[in-house]
Design an enzyme around this catalytic site. Sequence first.
Site, mmCIF file in Angstrom:
data_model
loop_
_atom_site.group_PDB
_atom_site.id
_atom_site.type_symbol
_atom_site.label_atom_id
_atom_site.label_comp_id
_atom_site.label_asym_id
_atom_site.label_seq_id
_atom_site.Cartn_x
_atom_site.Cartn_y
_atom_site.Cartn_z
ATOM 1 C CE LYS A 199 -20.671 60.585 1.544
ATOM 2 N NZ LYS A 199 -21.937 60.403 0.767
ATOM 3 C CB THR B 261 -15.936 61.284 0.024
ATOM 4 O OG1 THR B 261 -14.746 62.058 -0.006
ATOM 5 C CG2 THR B 261 -16.400 61.219 1.481
ATOM 6 C CG ASP B 262 -10.665 61.100 -1.493
ATOM 7 O OD1 ASP B 262 -11.505 61.947 -1.113
ATOM 8 O OD2 ASP B 262 -9.698 61.410 -2.227
ATOM 9 C CD GLU B 263 -13.245 65.524 1.389
ATOM 10 O OE1 GLU B 263 -13.381 66.115 2.465
ATOM 11 O OE2 GLU B 263 -13.471 66.040 0.288
ATOM 12 C CE1 TYR C 226 -19.445 65.133 2.203
ATOM 13 C CE2 TYR C 226 -17.050 65.260 1.989
ATOM 14 C CZ TYR C 226 -18.278 64.832 1.506
ATOM 15 O OH TYR C 226 -18.340 64.097 0.345
#
Length: 353
Positions: free
Chosen positions: A163, A133-135, A159
């Site tokens: 990741k 993810t970009d998060e 989260y």
Amino acid sequence: MSIVVTGGAGFIGANFLLDWFRSQDETIINVDKLTYAGNLENLASLQGDARHQFVRGDIGDSTLMTRLLAQHTPRAVINFAAESHVDRSIHGPEEFIQTNIVGTFRLLEAVRQYWDGLSAADRVLFRFLHVSTDEVYGSLELDDPAFTEDRRYEPNSPYSASKAASDHLVRAYHHTYGLPVLTTNCSNNYGPFQFPEKLIPLVIHNALAGKPLPVYGDGQQVRDWLYVGDHCRAIQRILEIGRVGETYNIGGGSQRVNLNVVHTLCRELDEFQPRSDGKSYQEQIAFVKDRPGHDRRYAIDATKIDRQLGWKPAETFESGMQKTVRWYLDNQPWVQNVTSGTYRSWVEKHYCA
Ligand code: NAD
Ligand code: TYD
């Protein structure tokens, strides 16, 4: 030839499988734990299709994963399996650590041992594609440039931290053991089969149910929205021609503030399924307490995947949103099953008896 996909009963994994079988016949072994987010109804159209082999299982189960790899000798593993909802990670981070970090580690170990045992030619062709993810990059200010692949990792939620940890493990398995890995960091997805805990399906569901449409804080947070089918095409492209050991950012080039997203959904619903009192669904918008540590803005610079692999999103924000709203309106029984928990009873009956 076959590939192993993990988490293929979830939102993006299921869309990936359905897209895959539209254009090819290569078998997919789909390993999914069927958590609350996994729903075999998403794959109902594949029932009886021998190209899809479903196995209920945990990526952290080393014995199972080792056995499946030995049995099916896949040419690739694509890892979608994860706990994926930021709000849940704030309320209960444990599962995120277990699946996203420990699970990915165990999967990597099983894959490394399998890959070690392949012939030299098969080792060169093998791929482990990790969907992230970009998060992991953290939060941008309004005038910051979008995330490029060399942006520093600054995850802010349990989260995104879990990741980020999994991405680092994948990178380490390439650098240390030579495992041929690819990592993707994608922006917010939307489209069919998304669990109605995420913003877009939640707003559609609540609007139709006459419930409040919860907007966190001031609603001015920015996300870069991508239609799920475009994400699936990008993954296929990266799997086939991505450069081993590299990471690819994937984004829709559609930055929108949350309030704008909610207004767009209300407009679509006002047109397709007007409220019986003639008022707009916007009347249901309710500003609620903000999410703790809420990232202000995400934005993807997708230049690399465009230049290297010739990928661009096919859908605009407007066309993708229209398709999505139509899908939810046309698939209300799916929404009812998911929100009432009926699909869980099915899982219990088939797997826990
Ligand atoms: P999802 O929550 O809808 O689906 C996750 C799937 O993984 C479910 O089917 C679940 O049963 C399965 N699963 C969970 N734990 C497992 C385990 N231990 N073993 C096997 N299966 C397990 O998630 P999604 O939105 O489809 O996301 C898929 C992947 O894409 C995730 O890795 C996520 O981090 C990443 N991603 C998602 C988005 C997004 O906007 N949804 C954006 C970028 C990246
Ligand atoms: P979400 O779909 O949970 O994705 P993520 O947190 O991974 O970006 O949320 C998208 C944005 O919408 C995020 O800024 C949080 C916000 N949001 C709301 O304002 N209300 C809601 O009910 C939800 C679920 C999210």
